[in-house]
Design a protein around this motif. Structure first.
Motif, PDB file in Angstrom:
ATOM      1  N   CYS A  98       0.946  -1.138   0.108  1.00 18.08           N
ATOM      2  CA  CYS A  98      -0.015  -0.025   0.044  1.00 18.08           C
ATOM      3  C   CYS A  98       0.858   1.189  -0.107  1.00 18.08           C
ATOM      4  O   CYS A  98       0.672   2.253  -0.615  1.00 18.08           O
ATOM      5  CB  CYS A  98      -1.000  -0.023   1.027  1.00 18.08           C
ATOM      6  SG  CYS A  98      -1.899   1.145   1.252  1.00 18.08           S
ATOM      7  N   SER A  99       1.845   1.124   0.733  1.00 20.70           N
ATOM      8  CA  SER A  99       2.764   2.424   0.904  1.00 20.70           C
ATOM      9  C   SER A  99       3.581   2.512  -0.426  1.00 20.70           C
ATOM     10  O   SER A  99       3.705   3.859  -0.825  1.00 20.70           O
ATOM     11  CB  SER A  99       3.807   2.361   2.137  1.00 20.70           C
ATOM     12  OG  SER A  99       4.600   1.191   2.066  1.00 20.70           O
ATOM     13  N   LYS A 100       3.717   1.504  -0.850  1.00 21.38           N
ATOM     14  CA  LYS A 100       4.546   1.487  -2.490  1.00 21.38           C
ATOM     15  C   LYS A 100       3.402   2.300  -3.333  1.00 21.38           C
ATOM     16  O   LYS A 100       3.864   3.200  -4.376  1.00 21.38           O
ATOM     17  CB  LYS A 100       4.778   0.295  -3.025  1.00 21.38           C
ATOM     18  CG  LYS A 100       5.926   0.223  -4.091  1.00 21.38           C
ATOM     19  CD  LYS A 100       6.410  -1.272  -4.179  1.00 21.38           C
ATOM     20  CE  LYS A 100       7.080  -1.466  -5.509  1.00 21.38           C
ATOM     21  NZ  LYS A 100       7.437  -2.606  -5.854  1.00 21.38           N
ATOM     22  N   ALA A 101       2.280   1.828  -3.350  1.00 21.55           N
ATOM     23  CA  ALA A 101       1.167   2.183  -4.206  1.00 21.55           C
ATOM     24  C   ALA A 101       0.958   3.982  -4.064  1.00 21.55           C
ATOM     25  O   ALA A 101       0.696   4.696  -4.978  1.00 21.55           O
ATOM     26  CB  ALA A 101      -0.071   1.519  -4.058  1.00 21.55           C
ATOM     27  N   HIS A 102       1.053   4.196  -2.934  1.00 20.73           N
ATOM     28  CA  HIS A 102       0.963   5.582  -2.426  1.00 20.73           C
ATOM     29  C   HIS A 102       2.093   6.360  -2.895  1.00 20.73           C
ATOM     30  O   HIS A 102       2.321   7.618  -2.907  1.00 20.73           O
ATOM     31  CB  HIS A 102       0.956   5.807  -0.770  1.00 20.73           C
ATOM     32  CG  HIS A 102      -0.449   5.355  -0.305  1.00 20.73           C
ATOM     33  ND1 HIS A 102      -1.521   4.848  -1.071  1.00 20.73           N
ATOM     34  CD2 HIS A 102      -0.874   5.087   0.966  1.00 20.73           C
ATOM     35  CE1 HIS A 102      -2.532   4.633  -0.213  1.00 20.73           C
ATOM     36  NE2 HIS A 102      -2.061   4.602   1.025  1.00 20.73           N
ATOM     37  N   GLY A 103       3.189   5.481  -3.100  1.00 22.55           N
ATOM     38  CA  GLY A 103       4.503   6.406  -3.484  1.00 22.55           C
ATOM     39  C   GLY A 103       5.066   6.938  -2.029  1.00 22.55           C
ATOM     40  O   GLY A 103       5.900   8.164  -2.340  1.00 22.55           O
ATOM     41  N   VAL A 104       4.972   6.562  -0.913  1.00 22.84           N
ATOM     42  CA  VAL A 104       5.270   7.124   0.043  1.00 22.84           C
ATOM     43  C   VAL A 104       6.652   6.097   0.821  1.00 22.84           C
ATOM     44  O   VAL A 104       6.066   4.963   0.911  1.00 22.84           O
ATOM     45  CB  VAL A 104       4.187   7.521   0.895  1.00 22.84           C
ATOM     46  CG1 VAL A 104       3.537   6.484   1.667  1.00 22.84           C
ATOM     47  CG2 VAL A 104       4.682   8.502   2.217  1.00 22.84           C
ATOM     48  N   GLU A 105       7.270   6.778   1.451  1.00 26.51           N
ATOM     49  CA  GLU A 105       8.209   6.027   1.959  1.00 26.51           C
ATOM     50  C   GLU A 105       8.212   6.162   3.531  1.00 26.51           C
ATOM     51  O   GLU A 105       8.023   7.357   3.877  1.00 26.51           O
ATOM     52  CB  GLU A 105       9.670   6.606   1.673  1.00 26.51           C
ATOM     53  CG  GLU A 105      11.047   5.769   2.240  1.00 26.51           C
ATOM     54  CD  GLU A 105      12.379   6.441   1.647  1.00 26.51           C
ATOM     55  OE1 GLU A 105      13.366   6.065   1.927  1.00 26.51           O
ATOM     56  OE2 GLU A 105      12.030   7.838   1.381  1.00 26.51           O
ATOM     57  N   ILE A 106       8.396   5.133   4.254  1.00 27.93           N
ATOM     58  CA  ILE A 106       8.504   5.486   5.693  1.00 27.93           C
ATOM     59  C   ILE A 106       9.865   5.409   6.248  1.00 27.93           C
ATOM     60  O   ILE A 106      10.482   4.745   5.987  1.00 27.93           O
ATOM     61  CB  ILE A 106       7.703   4.151   6.374  1.00 27.93           C
ATOM     62  CG1 ILE A 106       6.227   4.123   6.251  1.00 27.93           C
ATOM     63  CG2 ILE A 106       7.828   4.306   8.008  1.00 27.93           C
ATOM     64  CD1 ILE A 106       5.764   3.423   4.800  1.00 27.93           C
ATOM     65  N   ARG A 107      10.174   6.473   7.104  1.00 21.01           N
ATOM     66  CA  ARG A 107      11.523   6.820   7.578  1.00 21.01           C
ATOM     67  C   ARG A 107      11.673   6.842   8.878  1.00 21.01           C
ATOM     68  O   ARG A 107      10.586   6.919   9.660  1.00 21.01           O
ATOM     69  CB  ARG A 107      11.861   8.224   6.983  1.00 21.01           C
ATOM     70  CG  ARG A 107      11.875   8.311   5.532  1.00 21.01           C
ATOM     71  CD  ARG A 107      12.208   9.930   5.227  1.00 21.01           C
ATOM     72  NE  ARG A 107      11.856  10.139   3.669  1.00 21.01           N
ATOM     73  CZ  ARG A 107      11.387  11.242   3.356  1.00 21.01           C
ATOM     74  NH1 ARG A 107      11.540  12.342   4.345  1.00 21.01           N
ATOM     75  NH2 ARG A 107      11.103  11.588   2.153  1.00 21.01           N
ATOM     76  N   THR A 108      12.737   6.770   9.516  1.00 27.71           N
ATOM     77  CA  THR A 108      12.930   6.525  10.913  1.00 27.71           C
ATOM     78  C   THR A 108      12.486   7.848  11.608  1.00 27.71           C
ATOM     79  O   THR A 108      12.678   9.143  10.819  1.00 27.71           O
ATOM     80  CB  THR A 108      14.556   6.688  11.310  1.00 27.71           C
ATOM     81  OG1 THR A 108      15.061   5.395  10.568  1.00 27.71           O
ATOM     82  CG2 THR A 108      14.957   6.831  12.631  1.00 27.71           C
TER      83      THR A 108
END
Lengths: 273, 273, 273, 273
Positions: free
Chosen positions: D142-152
């Motif tokens: 889902c985050s890939k589809a959103h194009g959003v990366e989760i960061r520290t």
């Protein structure tokens, strides 16, 4: 004595031993904030005579500690070596919502003989001096002076005179209380409850050298002898009328699991007695 | 009958008319959340035997509405046309902390004769049907069948049988209750209080066509006749023993200004009666 | 200034303007008992590793007034001639559960510029004398000395220095506060909120001879100008660092219908500013 | 990006992630009764214009559990093997008034980057099916589809879509939640908090076969990883606008010793971003 029990109750002289309950009444520091009542449903809120008729209701909410005001302690209120009365281990019966055994809901109404030992009246100093420690000798001499005998099953009411200071927390918290010897004496008499017109029965500053305990009465009467403690009684009127013997009615609420209950005890005397 | 009043109280058979109090007991929607008790001072918290001795204490805090559980309504609980009993205008006596007149603290202990009209038992249907409306005829016929007379000053207890459903809020809130004619009949008898084993005495859905009021009993008994209402009684044991006449003891707490009080009423019968 | 808003928030220096909340913190008499938290669900209660695994939870219950601790007043908190802000008649919107209009849930987060007028620091007397009344002249001269301009939309924070006395209720309740002229001056500047490090913004003993009102700031700012009041701020650290201008973040809870909310306001300064 | 931090806060688009608070909002059974607010000081009570001027005040009292409504869990809320985060033994820090370590007052405001993983939107099923268990694969895809990366250091917000059912407790309590793998995935990304639009983050019925624990996320994130959990978010508007990356502001109250705090988190986006 004649008539039905109902007739006798109806015609008896009744002494009300409860102090009034209001925000700001004295409270032991451990049990702060003690008591708060707020009226929030007002009559005006629902007054719509055209559509709902003329009737309206009002009510409030109450936040209180169970050891506020005139109250009775349940046996689970105190432990000795992490054991409740009857050697019940605290850990076995303690829950987030109270105790599974020895909660106040297990206490039968106290109905029977009550006696007053008016120490303050007998010493002609009412109230007694701050932190005066009432000894077994005081209780024995005073009851003898009253001509009243303490019997098995009685509710023993001890008067310090501080009941007249219910509107003065600072002074009320400096009340006289029972000494270790006083608690032992009461237990020896076989009473089922000790009531008193102060906040903590014992004197909080006293420590028993033998056991190392504070509040010896709480340590001894509740977890070891199964004798209830009633605090913050109003014994003023009873003392004024020199009623040293009476019928006692004390009915705790069945707050399941709780360590005590507010109570409005009554002392009753048959009309012709 | 003989012996002191204390002896009689001590030896009487006692029926406990209070339902147990716990979070989750039935509550009228207006009075949600009703009741919550939390034990927060635990014995373990203060257990330091080396320095403080073996004694420990536990206690909790209580949040409740005064119309939760078995309780008695104060006269200020209901108004008619914004007047309390005795034509006291609501506005004159209403404060943020309750009422300056007719609060529950002004109610003397109810001590005297109690009678049970066991409508559910008499109709051989316990509990009565949902929302069954108990009429004056029901009360008159049932009391006649019981052979019990209602007298001035009595506390009248009416049994619907729903007291056995205290653990089932949904069903309990569908209880039978008193019809308008039933409330009028009780008031005509001169009773000082009407007690019942349901949540609201009246049936909430009923509206009196004549006055436009809901809860006719609340409208009539409290603000117009000065007759108290006691709700959520447990009359099961009393009915089982067919005790239609007894000594009644009901002692409200003196919650200053409040519109009602939790109560643990007792019915007592002398041992040989 | 560069980087995303998130970066800037993450790297900003943050001043925490909230006082800690605990039973016994100062409280205005009207709002007693103020605050009480009790832990009642303990980890031990549910610790049964064999059957329930290693995890346990704990939690408590909170009883509080919405005007306890650091808090923001909703517009419905004050009325003038029984009208709320915008000439809303109190009677139209008042319910048992709060207000249908102008409750705290209608207040948007306060996000924007904040300024500090450190009257105590400027006068080199911290805290200011008991009951010292901060005038328009004080505010004008002090802000000029700080070299800070008050602009439309700002949150104005006034420092009396009493924030350092949060553990001393008696002294804290004798704090300095804003005079009538001070409140008028703030409103003229077009601020959206006035925050202060005392209990009641105004000095409770002062009465405005012209309008007859007490608490002129409450009378003027909330119901007449729609300007919020934030009380019991901690401005000590901000003053120590001489931060007279900053980003202000104040987010009330959406307590539906309530007249205020606890709040933890922040003052933020970008790292290089 | 330009302008001061204050300017940017003032002009940012703000998404309010808090659900409204009212008696009757959904609550986890363990935390009943959850929330109750009563207005008791009314404007009318103090309206005496002749003697006291035109101003009046109103306020109420609040009874609530700290895990009611939109809230953040403190690290002391959960233990593993009777140890809190950092191997702190529960027994050392537990008191009647809360925890001496890891209470909510120790939590700094959460200020930084927030990301939304809108699982319900991505799966085109909003809300997700009852009790749907959100896996690591779901979150990654889902985050890939959103194009959003989760960061520290991020606050990760997971959307189930149940935030739209805040007025329907029964349905809300059947919400989707995070699976064990989902919690592990979030922790691996180094987030500082996991927020979600349901009551308990995890699915209460799930038990991890490996550790035997229920509520794996609570077991793992709080006591083992020191990652906060925020529950009952409202992510509806954020999802509608497809805002997958934003500035996050979440400021717990400093309720000393408490295991959590109500919170009104905000997501903010700079005007031109």
């Amino acid at each position: 004595m004649s008539g039905t029990l109902a007739d006798q109750l109806r015609t008896a002289k009744v002494y009300d031993l409860e102090q009034p309950r209001f925000a700001g009444m004295p409270i032991y520091p451990t049990h702060k904030p003690g008591y708060f009542y707020a009226l929030h449903r007002r009559h005006r809120d629902s007054y719509k005579p055209e559509t709902s008729g003329p009737r309206t209701g009002a009510s409030g909410s109450l936040f209180m500690m169970e050891h506020s005001g005139t109250h009775i302690d349940a046996l689970c209120h105190q432990a000795c070596g992490m054991k409740l009365y009857g050697d019940v281990p605290v850990e076995k019966v303690e829950t987030t919502a109270g105790y599974l055994q020895l909660g106040i809901e297990t206490v039968s109404p106290l109905l029977g003989r009550g006696v007053l030992i008016d120490v303050a009246g007998w010493k002609k100093q009412s109230p007694l001096p701050n932190k005066y420690s009432i000894s077994a000798d005081d209780l024995a001499s005073c009851s003898k002076a009253h001509g009243v005998e303490i019997r098995t099953g009685d509710v023993l009411c001890v008067r310090t005179g501080y009941g007249s200071l219910w509107h003065d927390e600072a002074e009320y918290l400096r009340a006289a209380g029972t000494a270790k010897s006083g608690s032992l004496w009461a237990a020896e008499r076989g009473v089922i409850a000790v009531g008193i017109d102060n906040m903590s029965c014992d004197i909080p500053e006293e420590r028993d050298p033998e056991t190392g305990t504070t509040l010896f009465g709480h340590y001894y009467l509740l977890p070891q002898k199964g004798i209830f403690i009633i605090e913050n009684l109003n014994l003023e009127e009873l003392a004024r009328d020199r009623r040293y013997e009476f019928a006692f009615v004390g009915i705790p609420l069945k707050l399941v699991g709780a360590t005590g209950s507010p109570i409005r005890p009554l002392a009753m005397v048959a009309p012709l007695s």
